[in-house]
Design a protein around this motif. Structure first.
Motif, PDB file in Angstrom:
ATOM      1  N   CYS A 116       0.832  -1.217   0.000  1.00 39.03           N
ATOM      2  CA  CYS A 116       0.000   0.000   0.000  1.00 39.03           C
ATOM      3  C   CYS A 116       0.864   1.263   0.000  1.00 39.03           C
ATOM      4  O   CYS A 116       0.666   2.168  -0.818  1.00 39.03           O
ATOM      5  CB  CYS A 116      -0.917   0.040   1.230  1.00 39.03           C
ATOM      6  N   THR A 117       1.837   1.324   0.907  1.00 41.91           N
ATOM      7  CA  THR A 117       2.628   2.567   1.029  1.00 41.91           C
ATOM      8  C   THR A 117       3.529   2.769  -0.192  1.00 41.91           C
ATOM      9  O   THR A 117       3.682   3.893  -0.667  1.00 41.91           O
ATOM     10  CB  THR A 117       3.494   2.554   2.306  1.00 41.91           C
ATOM     11  N   GLU A 118       4.106   1.669  -0.709  1.00 47.74           N
ATOM     12  CA  GLU A 118       4.940   1.796  -1.912  1.00 47.74           C
ATOM     13  C   GLU A 118       4.102   2.288  -3.093  1.00 47.74           C
ATOM     14  O   GLU A 118       4.516   3.157  -3.861  1.00 47.74           O
ATOM     15  CB  GLU A 118       5.575   0.439  -2.288  1.00 47.74           C
ATOM     16  N   GLY A 119       2.915   1.678  -3.230  1.00 48.11           N
ATOM     17  CA  GLY A 119       2.046   2.061  -4.337  1.00 48.11           C
ATOM     18  C   GLY A 119       1.633   3.520  -4.257  1.00 48.11           C
ATOM     19  O   GLY A 119       1.569   4.223  -5.261  1.00 48.11           O
ATOM     20  N   ALA A 120       1.373   3.983  -3.052  1.00 45.08           N
ATOM     21  CA  ALA A 120       0.870   5.353  -2.885  1.00 45.08           C
ATOM     22  C   ALA A 120       1.978   6.397  -2.937  1.00 45.08           C
ATOM     23  O   ALA A 120       1.830   7.426  -3.594  1.00 45.08           O
ATOM     24  CB  ALA A 120       0.124   5.467  -1.554  1.00 45.08           C
ATOM     25  N   TYR A 121       3.060   6.150  -2.230  1.00 47.52           N
ATOM     26  CA  TYR A 121       4.062   7.203  -2.060  1.00 47.52           C
ATOM     27  C   TYR A 121       5.362   6.934  -2.832  1.00 47.52           C
ATOM     28  O   TYR A 121       6.245   7.771  -2.860  1.00 47.52           O
ATOM     29  CB  TYR A 121       4.398   7.394  -0.568  1.00 47.52           C
ATOM     30  N   GLY A 122       5.470   5.727  -3.426  1.00 49.27           N
ATOM     31  CA  GLY A 122       6.663   5.414  -4.212  1.00 49.27           C
ATOM     32  C   GLY A 122       6.457   5.787  -5.670  1.00 49.27           C
ATOM     33  O   GLY A 122       5.573   6.590  -5.996  1.00 49.27           O
ATOM     34  N   ASN A 123       7.230   5.199  -6.551  1.00 49.03           N
ATOM     35  CA  ASN A 123       7.069   5.386  -8.012  1.00 49.03           C
ATOM     36  C   ASN A 123       7.007   6.843  -8.432  1.00 49.03           C
ATOM     37  O   ASN A 123       6.326   7.194  -9.382  1.00 49.03           O
ATOM     38  CB  ASN A 123       5.781   4.721  -8.521  1.00 49.03           C
ATOM     39  N   ARG A 124       7.654   7.717  -7.705  1.00 44.15           N
ATOM     40  CA  ARG A 124       7.704   9.149  -8.044  1.00 44.15           C
ATOM     41  C   ARG A 124       6.324   9.773  -8.236  1.00 44.15           C
ATOM     42  O   ARG A 124       6.137  10.663  -9.054  1.00 44.15           O
ATOM     43  CB  ARG A 124       8.515   9.362  -9.331  1.00 44.15           C
ATOM     44  N   LYS A 125       5.362   9.267  -7.516  1.00 43.11           N
ATOM     45  CA  LYS A 125       4.034   9.878  -7.618  1.00 43.11           C
ATOM     46  C   LYS A 125       4.032  11.249  -6.965  1.00 43.11           C
ATOM     47  O   LYS A 125       3.223  12.108  -7.290  1.00 43.11           O
ATOM     48  CB  LYS A 125       3.017   8.987  -6.938  1.00 43.11           C
ATOM     49  N   PHE A 126       4.918  11.446  -6.010  1.00 41.24           N
ATOM     50  CA  PHE A 126       5.038  12.746  -5.346  1.00 41.24           C
ATOM     51  C   PHE A 126       6.261  13.469  -5.902  1.00 41.24           C
ATOM     52  O   PHE A 126       7.300  12.850  -6.128  1.00 41.24           O
ATOM     53  CB  PHE A 126       5.140  12.560  -3.826  1.00 41.24           C
ATOM     54  N   SER A 127       6.122  14.778  -6.113  1.00 31.10           N
ATOM     55  CA  SER A 127       7.202  15.516  -6.764  1.00 31.10           C
ATOM     56  C   SER A 127       8.386  15.733  -5.824  1.00 31.10           C
ATOM     57  O   SER A 127       9.451  16.129  -6.261  1.00 31.10           O
ATOM     58  CB  SER A 127       6.689  16.854  -7.290  1.00 31.10           C
ATOM     59  N   SER A 128       8.199  15.493  -4.530  1.00 28.29           N
ATOM     60  CA  SER A 128       9.325  15.581  -3.610  1.00 28.29           C
ATOM     61  C   SER A 128       9.634  14.176  -3.097  1.00 28.29           C
ATOM     62  O   SER A 128       8.730  13.445  -2.714  1.00 28.29           O
ATOM     63  CB  SER A 128       8.961  16.478  -2.422  1.00 28.29           C
ATOM     64  N   SER A 129      10.916  13.808  -3.092  1.00 32.73           N
ATOM     65  CA  SER A 129      11.255  12.458  -2.631  1.00 32.73           C
ATOM     66  C   SER A 129      10.985  12.322  -1.137  1.00 32.73           C
ATOM     67  O   SER A 129      10.833  11.225  -0.619  1.00 32.73           O
ATOM     68  CB  SER A 129      12.713  12.133  -2.949  1.00 32.73           C
ATOM     69  N   ASP A 130      10.903  13.442  -0.429  1.00 27.91           N
ATOM     70  CA  ASP A 130      10.555  13.398   0.990  1.00 27.91           C
ATOM     71  C   ASP A 130       9.056  13.204   1.199  1.00 27.91           C
ATOM     72  O   ASP A 130       8.606  13.085   2.335  1.00 27.91           O
ATOM     73  CB  ASP A 130      10.947  14.719   1.681  1.00 27.91           C
ATOM     74  N   VAL A 131       8.274  13.251   0.139  1.00 27.40           N
ATOM     75  CA  VAL A 131       6.811  13.157   0.164  1.00 27.40           C
ATOM     76  C   VAL A 131       6.182  14.386   0.818  1.00 27.40           C
ATOM     77  O   VAL A 131       5.386  15.095   0.206  1.00 27.40           O
ATOM     78  CB  VAL A 131       6.297  11.856   0.823  1.00 27.40           C
TER      79      VAL A 131
END
Ligand SMILES: *Cc1c(COP(=O)(O)O)cnc(C)c1O
Length: 497
Positions: free
Chosen positions: A74-89
């Motif tokens: 769940c967390t990888e799918g949501a916050y990984g894969n560069r879905k967020f423009s900041s690597s810090d989320v």
């Protein structure tokens, strides 16, 4: 751990069931039977970790029926894969003495709703598998702007789900409308309605409670669910970023481990600030919560007087995502501070329904004021704060975050409190570009969105978020507007039932 209803403590569900259902059958909200603890040592261990790793450790304390493997998917799918423009989320930016902006808008739709709505679809599909659900889940959303787009982005092309979003055709900003009209995905539908947000919300509620509608959908292999902020699956991911912000401040030497901070939140439905409250209950060192409202200041009055009274004029403001008179998540706070008194919650909520107001006892009100300070600011001061903060610090605030910064300054002026304060920043300024630009002394009149984005880029020095920049090239797939009576007919057409 199990989940009970704020209106009936005998309800006992696993988190997967609670997330799938969204709302308890008695109308109450799901809450965990106890708030898990986060020790100082555990916080210390989180400090060197990534956002995703921090999320895994915190979420596992609440979603105890999810395996570690399921949670990290769940967390990888949501916050990984560069879905967020900041690597810090969710990075923390210092803008002045004791002032730290927690940027929650680096997700695909540029508002903080992404923090929860990127992960909710993963929770939901995992919950469906765990509970043996074989029907297709239909997410129905009424939106005043940010939630609809964030839910669409989260659920698009997610197997086993379909999503339909209704927005008031004259009640959202141009960018918000364009974001929704150009939505991609094979399981999505979007429609404007002739009416305001309340009409959209009432229409959705009617479909939810209509037995006939349920039967029609059931026969077609569908079951309804909701993605709005009363779902526990939306609240729990929000706890993570407050803990994460604290860890970042320790990591960067801004605070010592164990040092108390304050948290200031621009508030609408009370979800975001409630997540911070739960983080504190877990053990995060927080001294005070500063609850910031716009001119719709029902929460300011509530915190100051102990009476919640929604019988008042409704204002449309430049911070539309906070234009709310019923803050649904407050029910969870009341449940918690009353020691889980479900009978009392039933009384208060029935007062609210019948008379539009309720009053706390002196003792309960004191529990609120011990922790919460409430303040508000109107459009004039919101815009003035955008200008002032930009002049003094070079940092560009959106219209919602500006309300929080203004109220923070009011708080400091009144109390003299110099505790370091995390201010939740809930939207990118590019999403509300016309008001932000006019606050900064520009004249946005007559300019289209591509020009506004460019102008704000030049003025602020910030990069235009890629997802907003791309809007000009996107095809408008959904430009329909229907009368408010036609909502269920449209759902049936879309689902072919
Ligand atoms: C939804 C929203 C809020 C209000 O958050 P709540 O959790 O409802 O209190 C504030 N700002 C923005 C930009 C939002 O989209």
């Amino acid at each position: 751990m199990y989940y009970m209803s704020t209106r009936d403590k005998t309800v006992k569900l696993q988190s997967a069931e609670a997330i799938k259902k969204g709302l308890a059958e008695d109308g109450g909200l799901f809450v965990p039977n106890e708030i898990p603890k986060l020790t100082k040592k555990e916080i210390e261990e989180l400090v060197p970790l990534s956002y995703i790793e921090r999320a895994n450790r915190i979420l596992k304390k609440y979603l105890t029926d999810f395996t570690a493997k399921e949670l990290s998917a769940c967390t990888e799918g949501a916050y990984g894969n560069r879905k967020f423009s900041s690597s810090d989320v969710a990075p923390v930016v210092k803008i002045g003495d004791n002032q730290y902006i927690l940027e929650l808008w680096h997700g695909p739709t540029c508002a903080f709703k992404d923090m929860a709505l990127q992960i909710l679809p993963y929770f939901m599909t995992t919950a469906m598998k765990k509970t043996g659900e074989d029907r297709t889940i239909v997410i129905l959303v009424a939106t005043s702007g940010d939630t609809g787009k964030a839910a669409l982005e989260g659920f698009k092309d997610v197997d086993g789900t379909k999503i339909v979003v209704f927005y008031p055709c004259d009640g959202v900003s141009d960018i918000q409308k364009l974001q929704m009209m150009t939505q991609e995905g094979n399981n999505v539908y979007v429609s404007g309605i002739q009416g305001n947000f309340d009409d959209a919300q009432n229409g959705v509620k009617e479909i939810f409670t209509d037995k006939e509608a349920e039967e029609v959908l059931q026969a077609g292999g569908y079951v309804l669910s909701s993605a709005n902020s009363i779902n526990w699956g939306r609240l729990v991911p929000q706890i993570v970023y407050y803990v994460s912000a604290y860890c970042d401040m320790v990591k960067n030497g801004e605070i010592k481990l164990g040092e108390k901070i304050n948290v200031c939140v621009p508030t609408g439905n009370f979800g975001n600030i409630l997540a911070a409250y739960y983080a504190r209950k877990m053990g995060l060192p927080v001294a005070k919560f500063i609850c910031a409202s716009n001119k719709n200041n029902v929460l300011t009055d509530f915190i100051r007087t102990g009476e919640y009274n929604k019988n008042r004029e409704f204002y449309s403001s430049v911070s539309p995502s906070m234009d709310i008179l019923i803050s649904s998540n407050l029910e969870r706070l009341l449940f918690d501070i009353s020691g889980g008194d479900d009978k009392r919650i039933n009384r208060l909520m029935s007062d609210l329904k019948k008379e539009g107001k309720y009053k706390l006892t002196k003792a309960l009100h004191k529990k609120v004021t011990d922790l919460f300070w409430g303040g508000f600011c109107d459009d004039y001061f919101t815009k003035e704060q955008i200008w002032k903060t930009f002049e003094e610090t070079g940092y560009t605030l959106d219209t919602h975050t500006a309300v929080a910064v203004d109220v923070y300054h009011q708080y400091v002026k009144e109390t003299g409190d110099t505790t370091k304060t995390v201010i939740a920043s809930t939207a990118s300024p590019f999403k509300f570009n016309a008001d932000v630009l006019s606050a900064m002394g520009e004249n946005p009149e007559g300019l289209g969105d591509p020009e506004l984005l460019q102008l704000l880029h030049e003025k602020s020095g910030m990069e235009i978020p890629a997802s907003l920049d791309a809007l000009k090239e996107k095809e408008k797939r959904f430009d329909g507007v229907i009368p408010k009576e036609g909502m269920f007919t449209l759902v049936r057409k879309f689902l072919n039932v």
